[in-house]
Write a protein that holds these residues in place. Structure first.
Motif, PDB file in Angstrom:
ATOM      1  N   UNK A  26       0.814  -1.223   0.000  1.00 11.59           N
ATOM      2  CA  UNK A  26       0.000   0.000   0.000  1.00 11.59           C
ATOM      3  C   UNK A  26       0.845   1.270   0.000  1.00 11.59           C
ATOM      4  N   UNK A  27       2.060   1.185   0.574  1.00 15.22           N
ATOM      5  CA  UNK A  27       2.934   2.361   0.571  1.00 15.22           C
ATOM      6  C   UNK A  27       3.316   2.778  -0.836  1.00 15.22           C
ATOM      7  N   UNK A  28       3.543   1.786  -1.685  1.00 16.16           N
ATOM      8  CA  UNK A  28       3.933   2.108  -3.054  1.00 16.16           C
ATOM      9  C   UNK A  28       2.783   2.766  -3.803  1.00 16.16           C
ATOM     10  N   UNK A  65      19.922   7.291  -1.677  1.00 16.69           N
ATOM     11  CA  UNK A  65      20.251   8.618  -2.218  1.00 16.69           C
ATOM     12  C   UNK A  65      18.998   9.497  -2.275  1.00 16.69           C
ATOM     13  N   UNK A  66      17.875   8.882  -2.646  1.00 16.67           N
ATOM     14  CA  UNK A  66      16.647   9.660  -2.744  1.00 16.67           C
ATOM     15  C   UNK A  66      16.177  10.112  -1.369  1.00 16.67           C
ATOM     16  N   UNK A  67      16.177   9.183  -0.395  1.00 16.09           N
ATOM     17  CA  UNK A  67      15.669   9.614   0.907  1.00 16.09           C
ATOM     18  C   UNK A  67      16.583  10.657   1.531  1.00 16.09           C
ATOM     19  N   UNK A  68      17.907  10.514   1.381  1.00  9.18           N
ATOM     20  CA  UNK A  68      18.747  11.543   2.003  1.00  9.18           C
ATOM     21  C   UNK A  68      18.586  12.870   1.279  1.00  9.18           C
ATOM     22  N   UNK A  69      18.409  12.835  -0.061  1.00 10.74           N
ATOM     23  CA  UNK A  69      18.175  14.090  -0.787  1.00 10.74           C
ATOM     24  C   UNK A  69      16.874  14.741  -0.315  1.00 10.74           C
ATOM     25  N   UNK A  70      15.827  13.915  -0.140  1.00 10.70           N
ATOM     26  CA  UNK A  70      14.535  14.487   0.263  1.00 10.70           C
ATOM     27  C   UNK A  70      14.595  15.060   1.676  1.00 10.70           C
ATOM     28  N   UNK A  71      15.244  14.322   2.578  1.00 13.39           N
ATOM     29  CA  UNK A  71      15.365  14.835   3.949  1.00 13.39           C
ATOM     30  C   UNK A  71      16.179  16.132   3.971  1.00 13.39           C
ATOM     31  N   UNK A  72      17.253  16.194   3.197  1.00 13.56           N
ATOM     32  CA  UNK A  72      18.090  17.397   3.182  1.00 13.56           C
ATOM     33  C   UNK A  72      17.380  18.593   2.549  1.00 13.56           C
ATOM     34  N   UNK A  73      16.514  18.333   1.571  1.00 11.99           N
ATOM     35  CA  UNK A  73      15.738  19.433   0.999  1.00 11.99           C
ATOM     36  C   UNK A  73      14.676  19.880   1.983  1.00 11.99           C
ATOM     37  N   UNK A  74      14.081  18.910   2.657  1.00 17.60           N
ATOM     38  CA  UNK A  74      13.014  19.234   3.602  1.00 17.60           C
ATOM     39  C   UNK A  74      13.563  20.076   4.754  1.00 17.60           C
ATOM     40  N   UNK A  75      14.712  19.669   5.257  1.00 16.10           N
ATOM     41  CA  UNK A  75      15.266  20.362   6.425  1.00 16.10           C
ATOM     42  C   UNK A  75      15.923  21.688   6.056  1.00 16.10           C
ATOM     43  N   UNK A  76      16.163  21.888   4.743  1.00 19.91           N
ATOM     44  CA  UNK A  76      16.796  23.124   4.324  1.00 19.91           C
ATOM     45  C   UNK A  76      18.318  23.024   4.272  1.00 19.91           C
ATOM     46  N   UNK A  77      18.849  21.819   4.506  1.00 19.68           N
ATOM     47  CA  UNK A  77      20.296  21.620   4.401  1.00 19.68           C
ATOM     48  C   UNK A  77      20.733  21.819   2.947  1.00 19.68           C
ATOM     49  N   UNK A  78      19.899  21.386   2.029  1.00 18.46           N
ATOM     50  CA  UNK A  78      20.109  21.707   0.616  1.00 18.46           C
ATOM     51  C   UNK A  78      19.009  22.686   0.231  1.00 18.46           C
ATOM     52  N   UNK A  79      19.404  23.809  -0.359  1.00 17.88           N
ATOM     53  CA  UNK A  79      18.413  24.807  -0.743  1.00 17.88           C
ATOM     54  C   UNK A  79      18.355  24.876  -2.261  1.00 17.88           C
ATOM     55  N   UNK A  80      17.152  24.779  -2.809  1.00 17.18           N
ATOM     56  CA  UNK A  80      17.024  24.856  -4.255  1.00 17.18           C
ATOM     57  C   UNK A  80      15.593  25.111  -4.674  1.00 17.18           C
ATOM     58  N   UNK A  81      15.409  25.244  -5.984  1.00 16.10           N
ATOM     59  CA  UNK A  81      14.090  25.557  -6.520  1.00 16.10           C
ATOM     60  C   UNK A  81      13.095  24.439  -6.242  1.00 16.10           C
ATOM     61  N   UNK A  99      11.343   4.300  -2.123  1.00 17.30           N
ATOM     62  CA  UNK A  99      11.235   2.937  -2.657  1.00 17.30           C
ATOM     63  C   UNK A  99      10.584   2.938  -4.021  1.00 17.30           C
ATOM     64  N   UNK A 100       9.683   3.877  -4.192  1.00 17.22           N
ATOM     65  CA  UNK A 100       8.895   3.903  -5.425  1.00 17.22           C
ATOM     66  C   UNK A 100       9.698   4.422  -6.631  1.00 17.22           C
ATOM     67  N   UNK A 101      10.467   5.495  -6.420  1.00 19.98           N
ATOM     68  CA  UNK A 101      11.123   6.163  -7.553  1.00 19.98           C
ATOM     69  C   UNK A 101      12.102   5.271  -8.330  1.00 19.98           C
ATOM     70  N   UNK A 102      12.948   4.466  -7.654  1.00 20.92           N
ATOM     71  CA  UNK A 102      13.847   3.614  -8.439  1.00 20.92           C
ATOM     72  C   UNK A 102      13.103   2.605  -9.315  1.00 20.92           C
TER      73      UNK A 102
END
Ligand code: HEC
Length: 105
Positions: A26-28, A65-81, A99-102
């Motif tokens: 169901x998560x997917x 890689x996806x989850x760390x990118x998402x967490x870093x964007x969410x927290x503002x550690x990575x800032x971008x458009x 899990x879904x994106x790959x």
């Protein structure tokens, strides 16, 4: 009275059908919905586009890689458009999307 039995029967059939239709995880299914609604416009239907000409091709990344990118964007550690789209995600949604994106490629 007969009518009620008929309706109940129809309802049972219908709910069985709906359950049979949904994928095993169901998560997917949830991630797919979120992806189509809030990610595909920039990253492409199957994660095949560089979002705004800037991002990596996300269907090439692995779940970690996806989850760390998402967490870093969410927290503002990575800032971008692409940040606003990530700020709304819950931790659970981030895991499901990672899990879904790959699987999109
Ligand atoms: C407004 C366009 C836009 C939307 C909508 C969007 N993104 Fe992004 N995304 C970007 C951009 C641009 C980047 C590159 C880094 C940056 O500038 O923020 C990026 C980076 C990423 C990265 C890291 C890849 C890299 O280049 O490091 C991932 C993973 C990602 N996005 C996933 C998602 C997911 C999942 C969603 C849906 C919840 C989403 N994005 C929605 C534009 C978007």
């Amino acid at each position: 009275m007969k009518r009620i039995y008929f309706l109940l029967g129809a309802l049972c059939c219908f709910s069985f059908f709906v359950q049979a239709e949904s994928p095993a995880n169901p998560n997917l299914a949830k991630a797919e919905k979120i992806y189509k609604r809030s990610c595909a416009t920039c990253h492409g239907k199957s994660g095949e586009k560089p979002a705004m000409g800037k991002s990596k091709i996300i269907n090439q990344l692995n779940a970690e890689e996806i989850s760390s990118a998402l967490f870093d964007h969410k927290s503002g550690k990575i800032v971008g458009a692409g940040n606003p789209a990530k700020q709304r995600l819950s931790d659970e949604e981030i895991h499901a999307l990672s899990e879904f994106i790959p699987d999109l490629k």
